[in-house]
Write an enzyme that holds these catalytic residues in place. Sequence first.
Site, PDB file in Angstrom:
ATOM      1  N   GLU A 250       0.853  -1.191   0.000  1.00  0.00           N
ATOM      2  CA  GLU A 250       0.000   0.000   0.000  1.00  0.00           C
ATOM      3  C   GLU A 250       0.884   1.234   0.000  1.00  0.00           C
ATOM      4  O   GLU A 250       1.972   1.215   0.562  1.00  0.00           O
ATOM      5  CB  GLU A 250      -0.870   0.037   1.264  1.00  0.00           C
ATOM      6  CG  GLU A 250      -1.933  -1.025   1.298  1.00  0.00           C
ATOM      7  CD  GLU A 250      -2.793  -0.932   2.560  1.00  0.00           C
ATOM      8  OE1 GLU A 250      -2.823   0.125   3.199  1.00  0.00           O
ATOM      9  OE2 GLU A 250      -3.419  -1.949   2.892  1.00  0.00           O
ATOM     10  N   LYS A 252       2.478   4.381   1.344  1.00  0.00           N
ATOM     11  CA  LYS A 252       2.686   4.852   2.721  1.00  0.00           C
ATOM     12  C   LYS A 252       2.579   6.375   2.697  1.00  0.00           C
ATOM     13  O   LYS A 252       3.514   7.063   2.302  1.00  0.00           O
ATOM     14  CB  LYS A 252       4.044   4.412   3.263  1.00  0.00           C
ATOM     15  CG  LYS A 252       4.237   4.784   4.718  1.00  0.00           C
ATOM     16  CD  LYS A 252       5.535   4.203   5.263  1.00  0.00           C
ATOM     17  CE  LYS A 252       5.640   4.338   6.769  1.00  0.00           C
ATOM     18  NZ  LYS A 252       5.493   5.681   7.271  1.00  0.00           N
ATOM     19  N   ARG A 257      -1.470   9.588  11.521  1.00  0.00           N
ATOM     20  CA  ARG A 257      -2.386   8.458  11.644  1.00  0.00           C
ATOM     21  C   ARG A 257      -3.621   8.905  12.419  1.00  0.00           C
ATOM     22  O   ARG A 257      -3.496   9.544  13.457  1.00  0.00           O
ATOM     23  CB  ARG A 257      -1.680   7.333  12.403  1.00  0.00           C
ATOM     24  CG  ARG A 257      -2.474   6.038  12.491  1.00  0.00           C
ATOM     25  CD  ARG A 257      -1.568   4.953  13.039  1.00  0.00           C
ATOM     26  NE  ARG A 257      -2.171   3.636  12.987  1.00  0.00           N
ATOM     27  CZ  ARG A 257      -1.460   2.515  13.029  1.00  0.00           C
ATOM     28  NH1 ARG A 257      -0.156   2.559  13.113  1.00  0.00           N
ATOM     29  NH2 ARG A 257      -2.052   1.339  12.992  1.00  0.00           N
ATOM     30  N   ARG A 272      -1.835   8.557  16.756  1.00  0.00           N
ATOM     31  CA  ARG A 272      -0.998   7.363  16.875  1.00  0.00           C
ATOM     32  C   ARG A 272      -0.730   7.039  18.350  1.00  0.00           C
ATOM     33  O   ARG A 272      -0.656   5.905  18.748  1.00  0.00           O
ATOM     34  CB  ARG A 272       0.300   7.667  16.112  1.00  0.00           C
ATOM     35  CG  ARG A 272       1.529   6.966  16.519  1.00  0.00           C
ATOM     36  CD  ARG A 272       1.689   5.713  15.689  1.00  0.00           C
ATOM     37  NE  ARG A 272       2.982   5.103  15.880  1.00  0.00           N
ATOM     38  CZ  ARG A 272       3.382   4.555  17.020  1.00  0.00           C
ATOM     39  NH1 ARG A 272       2.597   4.535  18.060  1.00  0.00           N
ATOM     40  NH2 ARG A 272       4.583   4.026  17.092  1.00  0.00           N
ATOM     41  N   GLU A 302      -4.717   7.554   7.252  1.00  0.00           N
ATOM     42  CA  GLU A 302      -3.635   8.530   7.307  1.00  0.00           C
ATOM     43  C   GLU A 302      -4.204   9.823   6.734  1.00  0.00           C
ATOM     44  O   GLU A 302      -4.864   9.821   5.690  1.00  0.00           O
ATOM     45  CB  GLU A 302      -2.447   8.037   6.460  1.00  0.00           C
ATOM     46  CG  GLU A 302      -1.185   8.825   6.663  1.00  0.00           C
ATOM     47  CD  GLU A 302      -0.402   8.465   7.936  1.00  0.00           C
ATOM     48  OE1 GLU A 302      -0.880   7.640   8.748  1.00  0.00           O
ATOM     49  OE2 GLU A 302       0.692   9.023   8.096  1.00  0.00           O
ATOM     50  N   PHE A 343      -6.892   2.882   5.647  1.00  0.00           N
ATOM     51  CA  PHE A 343      -6.137   1.660   5.357  1.00  0.00           C
ATOM     52  C   PHE A 343      -6.552   0.451   6.191  1.00  0.00           C
ATOM     53  O   PHE A 343      -6.025  -0.633   5.985  1.00  0.00           O
ATOM     54  CB  PHE A 343      -4.626   1.898   5.446  1.00  0.00           C
ATOM     55  CG  PHE A 343      -4.127   2.413   6.786  1.00  0.00           C
ATOM     56  CD1 PHE A 343      -3.948   1.543   7.846  1.00  0.00           C
ATOM     57  CD2 PHE A 343      -3.812   3.749   6.946  1.00  0.00           C
ATOM     58  CE1 PHE A 343      -3.472   1.999   9.063  1.00  0.00           C
ATOM     59  CE2 PHE A 343      -3.328   4.221   8.167  1.00  0.00           C
ATOM     60  CZ  PHE A 343      -3.164   3.341   9.232  1.00  0.00           C
ATOM     61  N   ARG A 420       4.112  -4.845  17.379  1.00  0.00           N
ATOM     62  CA  ARG A 420       4.940  -4.602  16.206  1.00  0.00           C
ATOM     63  C   ARG A 420       5.338  -5.968  15.662  1.00  0.00           C
ATOM     64  O   ARG A 420       5.749  -6.832  16.425  1.00  0.00           O
ATOM     65  CB  ARG A 420       6.202  -3.840  16.623  1.00  0.00           C
ATOM     66  CG  ARG A 420       7.011  -3.303  15.465  1.00  0.00           C
ATOM     67  CD  ARG A 420       8.244  -2.577  15.948  1.00  0.00           C
ATOM     68  NE  ARG A 420       7.967  -1.348  16.669  1.00  0.00           N
ATOM     69  CZ  ARG A 420       7.596  -0.206  16.086  1.00  0.00           C
ATOM     70  NH1 ARG A 420       7.455  -0.126  14.789  1.00  0.00           N
ATOM     71  NH2 ARG A 420       7.361   0.867  16.812  1.00  0.00           N
ATOM     72  N   LYS A 426       7.476  -1.551   6.912  1.00  0.00           N
ATOM     73  CA  LYS A 426       7.686  -0.256   6.244  1.00  0.00           C
ATOM     74  C   LYS A 426       8.765  -0.450   5.213  1.00  0.00           C
ATOM     75  O   LYS A 426       9.814  -0.996   5.522  1.00  0.00           O
ATOM     76  CB  LYS A 426       8.212   0.783   7.243  1.00  0.00           C
ATOM     77  CG  LYS A 426       7.241   1.233   8.243  1.00  0.00           C
ATOM     78  CD  LYS A 426       7.901   2.214   9.176  1.00  0.00           C
ATOM     79  CE  LYS A 426       8.292   1.536  10.456  1.00  0.00           C
ATOM     80  NZ  LYS A 426       8.813   2.412  11.487  1.00  0.00           N
TER      81      LYS A 426
END
Length: 592
Positions: A250, A252, A257, A272, A302, A343, A420, A426
Site C-alpha cells: 500500500e 505509505k 495516523r 498514533r 492517514e 487503510f 509490532r 515499512k
Amino acid sequence: MKYSLITDVYEEIEATTKRLEMTDFLVDLLKETPKEVVDKVVYLTQGKLYPDYVGIELGVADKLAVKAIATSTGRQEREVEEDFAKSGDLGETAANLLTKKTQATLFRQPLTVEAVYDAFDRIAHATGPGSIDLKVKYLCSLLNDSSPREAKYILRMGLGKLRLGVADMTLLDALSVAYGGGKEAREALERAYNLSSDLGLVAKTVAHQGLEGIKRFKITVGRPIRPMLAERLSSAEEIFEKAGEKVAAEYKYDGLRLQAHISRKEVLLFSRRLENITDQFPDACKYIKDSVKAKEAIVESECIAVDPDTGEMLPFQMISQRRGRKYEIEKMAGEIPVAVFFFDVLYADGVDYTLYTYLDRRRELERIISKTERAQISAQLITGDAEQLDRYMNQAISEGCEGLMIKSIGPDSIYKAGARGWAWIKYKREYKSEMTDAVDLVVVGAFHGRGKRAGTYGALLLAAYDEDADVFHTVCKCGSGFTDEDLAKLLEMLKPYKISHRHARVDSKLTPDVWFTLGVVLEVIGAEITLSPVHSCCANAVRLGSGFAIRFPRFTGNYRLDKAPEDATTAKEILEMYQSQLKKITKEVVAT
Ligand code: AMP
C-alpha cells in the site's frame, strides 16, 4: 482502602531493582485492594487519574505546590523553597517539613485511596478564575491528613512526577496473577487492554468478572484500540522472505495516523499515541463521516495535507502545522486542507474485524467506504514480484508518499493491536538528499483547476529536453508555487500554444486536459529527484521501467522568457543531478 497501603508498596517498588519483585509487590497490593477501587489503584500507581486518551492532566505547578506545603506545614514559602533547593524534589520537601510538624499528626484522619483520588480529580477539573486557590485548598486538605510518606507521593503525583516506572505490561502481569488465576491469563488480559487502552477498565473487569469476563471483553466505539505497528526493511527480496511469496503493498502516506471512531452521534479521532485530537481536525471528521457508510465503525487512516486545487499530496511538514492547535483551527483548516486515506477497519456495525485476515478486512473496508474527493482507500497492489514492487515504490514516492507499507496476506494476517511485527513492514528508502538547484522546464500540458482554481490551470505538465533524440520528456506535474496572478497570467500566456493533441516531440505517459506546443519555459525547484514509472525523462537509464521525477515541484516565480524550449534543462542534466544526489548520499553513509 487506606492510602498508606499503596504508599508502603511504592516504597518497596522504588527500592527494588528486579522486575519480578516489582510484580510480586503489585500482586500483594492488588490482592489487598477492594474490587470497587481497583481501577483507581491502577491509575494512581501509574501517576494518572484516567486512561491517557481521556487527556486529563493534573496541572499542579511547582509554585502552587510550594504554597500548599507552606500552608499545611505552617512555614513560609521561602523556607519551603530553600528545602526544595536542597532536596530537588518537592515530595521529599513535603515529607521533611511534615516530619518536623509533629503535633497536628495526632489529630489526622487516615487518608483513603478514595479521598486522594477524589481530591486529585477535583484539582484536575478546577478551571477558570479562582481555580488556583481551589487547587491549593484541595492539596492542603490532603496534606493535612498525610503522613510524611504519603505527602511525598501525593506531591509527586500532583506534579506529574510519580515515576515509579511501573509499565503497563508489569501491571498486566500482576493483574493476571492477582485476579486471573495465574500467568496463563496474561494473553487474554493483554488483548483486553489492546482493545480498550484502559488498564483501569481491564483491572475492574477481571476483578469483578474474572478471566471469563475478560474473554468476553468487547471493542467499544469511543475507546481507542492500541495501534498495530510495523517492522522495517529496505529491500524487496528481504520483504518477500519475511512476509510471504505474495504481499499487499500500500502507499505509505506521509501524514498523521487517525483512528476514527464513528457513531450515530459523532466522529472521534485518536492520534498514533491515542490522544483525542478530534477538535483539531473538524474537516477530517466531516470527510470521514461523509464517506463511511457503516452506522458505527472504527477505521484507521492517514491524514495528509493536499493542494486543494490539484489534489496533490504535500509534505509532512504541512500537516504537522495543524497538529496541537487550540486556536484558529478553522482558519488553519482553510489554509492547509487535508485528505484522508483509509487503510484498515477494526470494527463495523457490531462486528469486531481485528481477528479477520488482511484481505477480509480490506474487503470490508471497500464495502463500507464510498470514495469522495477528500476521502478514499489507500492505493494497493498485490504482488509477488520484486521488480514490480520497486516500481510501485518509486511511483508512490514520486506522487509524494514516503514509500510503501507492505502487508502480509496470509491466513494469520489479523490486526495485532498494540504489537509490532512482520505482518506489516515499512519499505522506505534509507537515505534521501535534497535537490539544491532549480531547473528550467518546458510546459507541454496542463490540468484544469478545481475549487479556488476553477477556470485556471490546477497543474502544469513539465518536461526536460533530450538533446540526443530531440524530444521533450515529462518530469513532473507542478501545481505549487503559483500565485493567483501567476495563474491568470499563465492562462493568457499559454493560450497561443494550445493544440488538440500531444506534440510529436513530446514523450509523455500522462494525458493532461490540455496539450501545448513547445514554447513556455518555467523555473521549478523540488525536494529531490526520484525514480518514477509515471514520467518519461531518462526512462530505463537507471532502472528498467522507471524514469525520473521531481518530487514536490514548486514554481519559483521565474518565467524564463529568455529561454527557448531547447535551452531548457536537459534530461542528461537531470541524470547528473540524480547521480550527484546519490554521491552525496554515499558520502553521508560513509561518514556515518
Ligand atoms: P512509521 O511512522 O514510520 O513507523 O510508519 C508507520 C505509520 O505509517 C503508521 O503509523 C501510519 O501512520 C502510516 N501509514 C501511512 N500509510 C499507511 C498505510 N497504507 N498502512 C498503514 N500505515 C500507514
